[in-house]
Write an enzyme that holds these catalytic residues in place. Structure first.
Site, short mmCIF file in Angstrom:
data_model
loop_
_atom_site.label_atom_id
_atom_site.label_comp_id
_atom_site.label_asym_id
_atom_site.label_seq_id
_atom_site.Cartn_x
_atom_site.Cartn_y
_atom_site.Cartn_z
N ASP A 58 4.82 -9.30 -51.56
CA ASP A 58 6.07 -8.62 -51.36
C ASP A 58 6.10 -7.73 -52.49
O ASP A 58 6.40 -7.05 -53.55
CB ASP A 58 6.92 -9.97 -53.09
CG ASP A 58 8.08 -10.03 -53.04
OD1 ASP A 58 9.50 -10.87 -52.68
OD2 ASP A 58 8.19 -8.62 -54.53
N TYR A 91 10.69 0.20 -55.66
CA TYR A 91 9.66 0.36 -55.81
C TYR A 91 8.41 1.88 -55.41
O TYR A 91 7.05 2.19 -55.72
CB TYR A 91 8.15 -1.18 -55.69
CG TYR A 91 8.37 -2.44 -55.67
CD1 TYR A 91 9.97 -2.35 -56.69
CD2 TYR A 91 8.61 -3.83 -55.16
CE1 TYR A 91 10.76 -3.78 -56.91
CE2 TYR A 91 8.87 -4.98 -55.95
CZ TYR A 91 9.62 -4.76 -56.80
OH TYR A 91 10.51 -6.17 -56.84
N HIS A 102 18.33 -6.97 -52.52
CA HIS A 102 17.71 -6.23 -53.87
C HIS A 102 18.73 -6.66 -55.28
O HIS A 102 18.69 -7.67 -56.09
CB HIS A 102 17.52 -5.28 -54.57
CG HIS A 102 15.97 -5.53 -54.97
ND1 HIS A 102 14.77 -4.62 -54.63
CD2 HIS A 102 15.37 -5.91 -55.85
CE1 HIS A 102 14.15 -4.28 -56.13
NE2 HIS A 102 14.46 -5.69 -56.40
N LYS A 159 12.56 -5.19 -49.44
CA LYS A 159 14.05 -5.41 -49.40
C LYS A 159 15.20 -4.54 -50.09
O LYS A 159 14.56 -3.36 -50.00
CB LYS A 159 14.34 -5.74 -51.26
CG LYS A 159 13.53 -6.80 -52.12
CD LYS A 159 13.22 -7.55 -53.34
CE LYS A 159 11.96 -8.40 -53.76
NZ LYS A 159 11.17 -7.91 -53.70
#
Length: 277
Positions: free
Chosen positions: A51, A56, A114, A81
């Site tokens: 994930d 990120y 998200h 996401k």
């Protein structure tokens, strides 16, 4: 309560896609060697679910880890996401392409919104298009409370397959779990370790002693027996292996209820009803 006995086992989403119920989260894992090695180690030790998210900033390293592992791409359930600033119809389509390019993949297994935002309905329409074009195997949301889901469903043609939420012994939100499961939406946990705070809960230490397991293993086993997919984050090989060592025992029903009773509606992450990013 389901008996979970297999690291590579799955929950079936409402569209028939099987999603591994145990995976690796990579939030705060640095792009490059750190996240690449974490993904590679996880996959080589039985994980089949990774994930990540565009925000990120480590999708490139995740993709490298998948390619460098001993596991075929088709056997890895890859999740990313769309970030808040990319929400909207056209911008979601572009954000999806950008994520695929960074990952070095030609499809995703699951794509999530998200956070709930004003443009989420338009974002969802773009995701429905990508799903119907077979570029994503499943679509879902993250951090959506019941009223967010109800609002989305007023215009959605496809019910989300997954809702990924902050979930741990201090934040159970059983009413939301029940609502999601009633709609066929699979519940998934982020931050199952409460940013490390689970290790300070006396009842969890007692259960760890009882079952001869770690506190982390007790919590992760509880997730799965609650029917909640879980994705603990770690970049350390030893922790990655240890986190997955939860399939040789089961919590008694009364111990599941004990963990449920610790709920105090306490968040360690942002509140989906009150955030400013």
């Amino acid at each position: 309560m389901r008996n979970i006995t297999d690291l590579q086992g799955t929950f079936e989403l409402h569209n028939g896609v099987h999603m591994p119920y145990f995976g690796l989260g990579v939030y705060l894992s640095k792009d490059g060697n750190e996240v690449t090695n974490a993904v590679k180690e996880a996959l080589n030790h039985g994980y089949r679910h990774i994930d990540t998210a565009s925000i990120y900033n480590n999708e490139s390293g995740v993709g490298a880890g998948i390619r460098e592992s001993d596991v075929d791409r088709k056997d890895v359930f890859v999740v990313s996401k769309v970030w808040n600033g990319d929400q909207g119809y056209d911008s979601t389509l572009k954000a999806f392409d950008d994520s695929l390019n960074r990952l070095g993949l030609d499809y995703l297994d699951l794509y999530l919104i998200h956070w709930p935002k004003e443009k989420s309905k338009d974002t969802w329409k773009a995701m429905e298009r990508l799903y119907n074009e077979n570029r994503i195997r499943a679509i879902g949301v993250s951090n959506f409370m019941q009223h967010h889901l109800e609002d989305l469903l007023t215009e959605a043609n496809i019910v989300p397959m997954v809702n990924q939420m902050e979930f741990h012994p201090y934040l159970v939100q059983q009413d939301l779990i029940d609502f999601c499961h009633g709609k066929g939406i699979q519940y998934e946990a982020w931050s199952p370790m409460m940013q490390g705070n689970v290790f300070d809960i006396p009842q969890l230490k007692d259960l760890a002693d009882k079952y001869k397991k770690t506190v982390a293993q007790i919590v992760l086993r509880w997730d799965l027996q609650k029917g909640v997919i879980t994705i603990p984050k770690s970049s350390k090989k030893e922790r990655i292996i240890s986190n997955a060592d939860i399939f040789d025992f089961a919590l008694d029903k009364e111990d599941v209820k004990l963990l449920d009773s610790l709920d105090r509606a306490q968040r360690f992450g942002p509140d989906p009803n009150n955030f400013d990013f």
